[in-house]
Design an enzyme around this catalytic site. Structure first.
Site, PDB file in Angstrom:
ATOM      1  CD1 TRP A 188     -44.116 -56.574 -24.870  1.00 59.75           C
ATOM      2  CD2 TRP A 188     -44.279 -56.975 -27.057  1.00 59.75           C
ATOM      3  NE1 TRP A 188     -42.859 -56.809 -25.350  1.00 59.75           N
ATOM      4  CE2 TRP A 188     -42.925 -57.063 -26.677  1.00 59.75           C
ATOM      5  CE3 TRP A 188     -44.622 -57.190 -28.398  1.00 59.75           C
ATOM      6  CZ2 TRP A 188     -41.920 -57.363 -27.591  1.00 59.75           C
ATOM      7  CZ3 TRP A 188     -43.625 -57.488 -29.302  1.00 59.75           C
ATOM      8  CH2 TRP A 188     -42.295 -57.570 -28.899  1.00 59.75           C
ATOM      9  CD  GLU A 208     -37.490 -63.679 -26.943  1.00 62.00           C
ATOM     10  OE1 GLU A 208     -38.338 -63.422 -27.824  1.00 62.00           O
ATOM     11  OE2 GLU A 208     -37.758 -63.729 -25.730  1.00 62.00           O
ATOM     12  CG  HIS A 247     -44.076 -67.564 -22.389  1.00 60.52           C
ATOM     13  ND1 HIS A 247     -43.172 -66.547 -22.613  1.00 60.52           N
ATOM     14  CD2 HIS A 247     -44.631 -67.840 -23.593  1.00 60.52           C
ATOM     15  CE1 HIS A 247     -43.175 -66.234 -23.899  1.00 60.52           C
ATOM     16  NE2 HIS A 247     -44.060 -67.001 -24.511  1.00 60.52           N
ATOM     17  CG  ASP A 260     -41.907 -66.614 -27.043  1.00 65.47           C
ATOM     18  OD1 ASP A 260     -41.081 -66.797 -26.136  1.00 65.47           O
ATOM     19  OD2 ASP A 260     -42.742 -65.694 -27.015  1.00 65.47           O
ATOM     20  CD  GLU A 293     -45.286 -69.797 -26.929  1.00 69.06           C
ATOM     21  OE1 GLU A 293     -45.747 -68.725 -26.498  1.00 69.06           O
ATOM     22  OE2 GLU A 293     -44.168 -69.884 -27.488  1.00 69.06           O
TER      23      GLU A 293
END
Length: 284
Positions: A40, A137, A158, A167, A257
């Site tokens: 990522w 997710e 997170h 998110d 967030e």
């Protein structure tokens, strides 16, 4: 809102996403970094939103198989294959409102990613081919979720690192496994193994690593035998309640967030390993 897209237009568009289209109309979307597991970084993050917009806009496909490459479904915000660290997002150091607007842009990409996945109007088979510790997710929004025996799910980026899990994690996990399990998972950084994820109801089948993608193709070829509109309308039927859940809570979570990141990023931009408290030093 997605727009009409065609395979020939997007198949070579993205650095981190490989596409393959079969004669039956089955589209394989494979995440990668230089042919290995996806690492990522901000480009991979933002391009995933755009890539799913193209997939959702392709009205010729009949089934989507979404998976990763190499040992992992995705890799952590860790070192890139050349040994370098991804961009350090020191947004609070930017002059004026530039940092705030950059955070808002990332939230915008994230919001589009969620909706573009949900706007895929054909059955989606997710193949979690190994550890998935960021943006779980995305595969979990598939209609059929398969996992390799060595796969696990974990929200590493997170709460364990000082961020609000807003998110999409805060929507998908309670939707699939219930509030108590979801809260425990997100607060503790638990590694949820493939078999336990199946017991929790997040995964449909668990297979050996070298067999899980073959199983996805087997299922996809069977699904693709159904009529075109049956496939598209069934996916729409299955995503309706999930869309409602995201509509109710995604913006709320992203707002919290994004605001909390004003405190996080000046200290946590280095994305320390999970076993280190978010405010410990040094950041390496």
């Amino acid at each position: 809102m997605v727009k009409r897209a065609r395979f020939a237009e997007y198949k070579d568009r993205y650095r981190n996403y490989r596409f393959e289209l079969s004669e039956e109309g089955i589209l394989l979307m494979q995440c990668h970094t230089d042919g290995d597991s996806l690492v990522w970084d901000w480009k991979a993050h933002d391009d995933m939103a755009d890539a799913f917009a193209d997939v959702a806009g392709d009205r010729e496909i009949k089934v989507l198989i979404h998976t990763g490459s190499g040992a992992n479904y995705n890799a952590d915000w860790g070192r890139l294959p050349n040994g370098e660290l991804p961009e350090t997002p020191m947004y609070d150091a930017m002059p004026g409102v530039r940092g705030l607007r950059k955070l808002d842009e990332k939230a915008w990409y994230n919001r589009n990613l969620m909706w573009n996945v949900l706007d895929v109007d054909v059955p989606m088979i997710s193949v979690v081919n190994g550890p998935c510790n960021i943006h779980s997710e995305v595969p979990l929004m598939g209609d059929i979720v398969l996992a390799s025996q060595d796969a696990y799910f974990q929200d590493v980026s997170h709460f364990p690192r000082g961020q609000v899990p807003g998110d999409g994690q805060h929507v998908i996990w309670p939707f699939l496994v219930g509030h108590n399990r979801a809260r425990y998972l997100l607060l503790t950084g638990k590694q949820l193994g493939a078999q336990e994820a199946k017991e929790w109801g997040a995964v449909a089948e668990v297979h050996p690593k070298d067999a899980v993608l073959d199983r996805a193709w087997e299922l996809a070829r069977e699904l693709a035998k159904r009529p075109y509109l049956v496939l598209r309308y069934t996916r729409q039927l299955f995503t309706q309640n999930l869309k409602r859940a995201f509509l109710d809570e995604l913006g709320h979570g992203l707002g919290r967030e994004t605001y909390a990141q004003q405190e996080f990023f000046p200290f946590g931009g280095g994305m320390a390993p999970l076993d280190r408290a978010y405010d410990d030093e040094p950041w390496t």
